[in-house]
Enzyme design. Structure first.
Site, PDB file in Angstrom:
ATOM      1  N   TYR A  86     -15.776  -4.070   7.924  1.00  0.00           N
ATOM      2  CA  TYR A  86     -14.263  -3.573   8.716  1.00  0.00           C
ATOM      3  C   TYR A  86     -13.341  -3.380   9.987  1.00  0.00           C
ATOM      4  O   TYR A  86     -12.381  -4.214   9.691  1.00  0.00           O
ATOM      5  CB  TYR A  86     -14.068  -1.767   8.035  1.00  0.00           C
ATOM      6  CG  TYR A  86     -12.529  -1.140   7.640  1.00  0.00           C
ATOM      7  CD1 TYR A  86     -11.981  -1.136   6.919  1.00  0.00           C
ATOM      8  CD2 TYR A  86     -12.556  -0.381   9.128  1.00  0.00           C
ATOM      9  CE1 TYR A  86     -10.064  -0.961   6.964  1.00  0.00           C
ATOM     10  CE2 TYR A  86     -11.098   0.467   9.315  1.00  0.00           C
ATOM     11  CZ  TYR A  86     -10.492   0.131   7.975  1.00  0.00           C
ATOM     12  OH  TYR A  86      -9.725  -0.087   8.537  1.00  0.00           O
ATOM     13  N   GLY A  99       1.319   5.249   3.182  1.00  0.00           N
ATOM     14  CA  GLY A  99       2.360   3.724   2.684  1.00  0.00           C
ATOM     15  C   GLY A  99       3.142   4.700   2.282  1.00  0.00           C
ATOM     16  O   GLY A  99       4.339   3.827   2.463  1.00  0.00           O
ATOM     17  N   SER A 101      -6.564  -0.762  12.946  1.00  0.00           N
ATOM     18  CA  SER A 101      -7.204   0.156  12.790  1.00  0.00           C
ATOM     19  C   SER A 101      -7.343   0.365  14.337  1.00  0.00           C
ATOM     20  O   SER A 101      -7.782  -0.450  15.004  1.00  0.00           O
ATOM     21  CB  SER A 101      -8.166   0.707  12.312  1.00  0.00           C
ATOM     22  OG  SER A 101      -8.808   1.353  12.321  1.00  0.00           O
ATOM     23  N   GLY A 133      -0.710   7.714   0.196  1.00  0.00           N
ATOM     24  CA  GLY A 133      -1.463   8.008   1.388  1.00  0.00           C
ATOM     25  C   GLY A 133       0.253   7.327   2.650  1.00  0.00           C
ATOM     26  O   GLY A 133       1.589   7.941   2.392  1.00  0.00           O
ATOM     27  N   GLY A 184       0.428  -0.785  -0.036  1.00  0.00           N
ATOM     28  CA  GLY A 184      -0.253   0.303   0.530  1.00  0.00           C
ATOM     29  C   GLY A 184       0.809   1.635   0.186  1.00  0.00           C
ATOM     30  O   GLY A 184       0.551   2.396   0.471  1.00  0.00           O
ATOM     31  N   ALA A 185       1.816   1.134  -0.694  1.00  0.00           N
ATOM     32  CA  ALA A 185       3.090   2.218  -0.888  1.00  0.00           C
ATOM     33  C   ALA A 185       2.557   2.840  -1.885  1.00  0.00           C
ATOM     34  O   ALA A 185       3.866   3.703  -1.932  1.00  0.00           O
ATOM     35  CB  ALA A 185       4.005   1.591  -0.874  1.00  0.00           C
TER      36      ALA A 185
END
Length: 314
Positions: A176, A28, A151, A26, A22-23
């Site tokens: 989620y 990441g 989270s 954002g 996820g880089a």
């Protein structure tokens, strides 16, 4: 009016290979940039090649001489996970840092992965589980630090063992939360099993608090065609330095967990500000849904079965 800049020291990571999911944008991207600035070789597995190229260009612009490269990964496809693991395995280089940061959040309607799993459970948890399992030999060779991003949604709720995949009833926020609880339990169980088996892997958890990421923004591929009210409010508060974090500050718990020499396995790192929504990173108490070792072992076994991914024990 924004508050003071929040930051941490990151040690020299020269000769370390770091993989960050996820880089491409954002948090990441900021995590990958900081690792590169500390001297690590950055591996960015991304789903969208165009966004990935933009991310690499930004890192190289901000960190002259940065050693960073792309690989392909779609965490919603176990075949893609296996292909990445095969690619990295063929390169034969130990992995020293793995930050499991990628995720999806609250599609309005239930969607499924390429393998038929509910999208959040399949991407946030099962995809990462399979990735770590398949990369285990490289992680063991590097005596890696594995940091899994959970989270504050994992603070409450529970896994529905009779409906892991939200087939009977789907609620986006609940699904989620459950995906992040499962993911956190896995990260803690990985540390237990590594200690017991002498694998040499240190596994811990981080959470970013609340920050203006793209998770709640318009995502047409998730059938969310407009920014949510929540993300508009989060952006406004973040810009004013009120309670919640920025993308830079929200990246720090994962960086602390993954790089601080004193960071420990089986531990949760997150912002220590009001409500743990923002502020400097620190050790935090495990959320109640993450405290059961029996639940963690059960998640592990179910995940092995669902992904057909077993951890090498030798």
């Amino acid at each position: 009016m924004t508050g003071r800049t929040i930051d941490i020291h990151i040690p020299n990571l020269t000769a370390k290979r770091a993989v960050v999911t996820g880089a491409s944008d954002g948090m990441g991207l900021r995590i990958a940039e900081r690792l590169a600035a500390a001297g690590a070789e950055g591996i960015l597995p991304v789903r969208n090649p165009a966004k990935g190229e933009q991310a690499v260009a930004r890192i190289r612009e901000r960190v002259p001489g940065a050693e960073v490269s792309l690989r392909h990964l779609d965490l919603s496809s176990l075949a893609s996970v296996a292909a990445l693991a095969d690619t990295l395995g063929s390169e034969g280089q130990p992995i020293h840092i793995l930050i499991n940061n990628a995720g999806v959040m609250t599609p309005p309607e239930r969607q499924v992965t390429a393998d038929g799993f509910e999208l959040q459970f399949g991407t946030n948890h099962l995809g990462h589980f399979a990735l770590v399992a398949r990369l285990a030999p490289l992680l063991r060779a590097g005596r890696a630090r594995v940091t899994s991003q959970v989270s504050i949604a994992a603070r409450r709720g529970a896994i529905d063992w009779d409906d892991l995949d939200s087939e009977r009833h789907y609620d986006g926020q609940r699904a989620y939360s459950r995906s992040k609880i499962a993911f956190g339990l896995f990260g803690l169980e990985l540390d237990r099993r590594s200690r017991a088996g002498g694998w040499g892997i240190t596994s811990n958890l981080s959470h970013p608090g609340v920050a203006p990421t793209s998770l709640l923004a318009a995502r047409p591929e998730l059938d969310r065609h407009e920014d949510t009210r929540a993300i508009r409010l989060i952006r406004a508060l973040s810009a004013r330095g009120i309670v919640i974090g920025t993308l830079d500050s929200a990246s720090l718990p994962a960086l602390m967990a993954a790089t601080d020499p004193s960071a420990e396995g089986g531990t949760l790192y997150g912002p220590r500000g009001l409500g743990h929504l923002g502020g400097p990173p620190a050790v935090q108490r495990l959320y109640p849904p993450l405290r059961s070792a029996a639940d963690a072992a059960r998640v592990w076994e179910a995940s092995e079965r669902l992904t057909q991914s077993a951890f090498a024990t030798a």
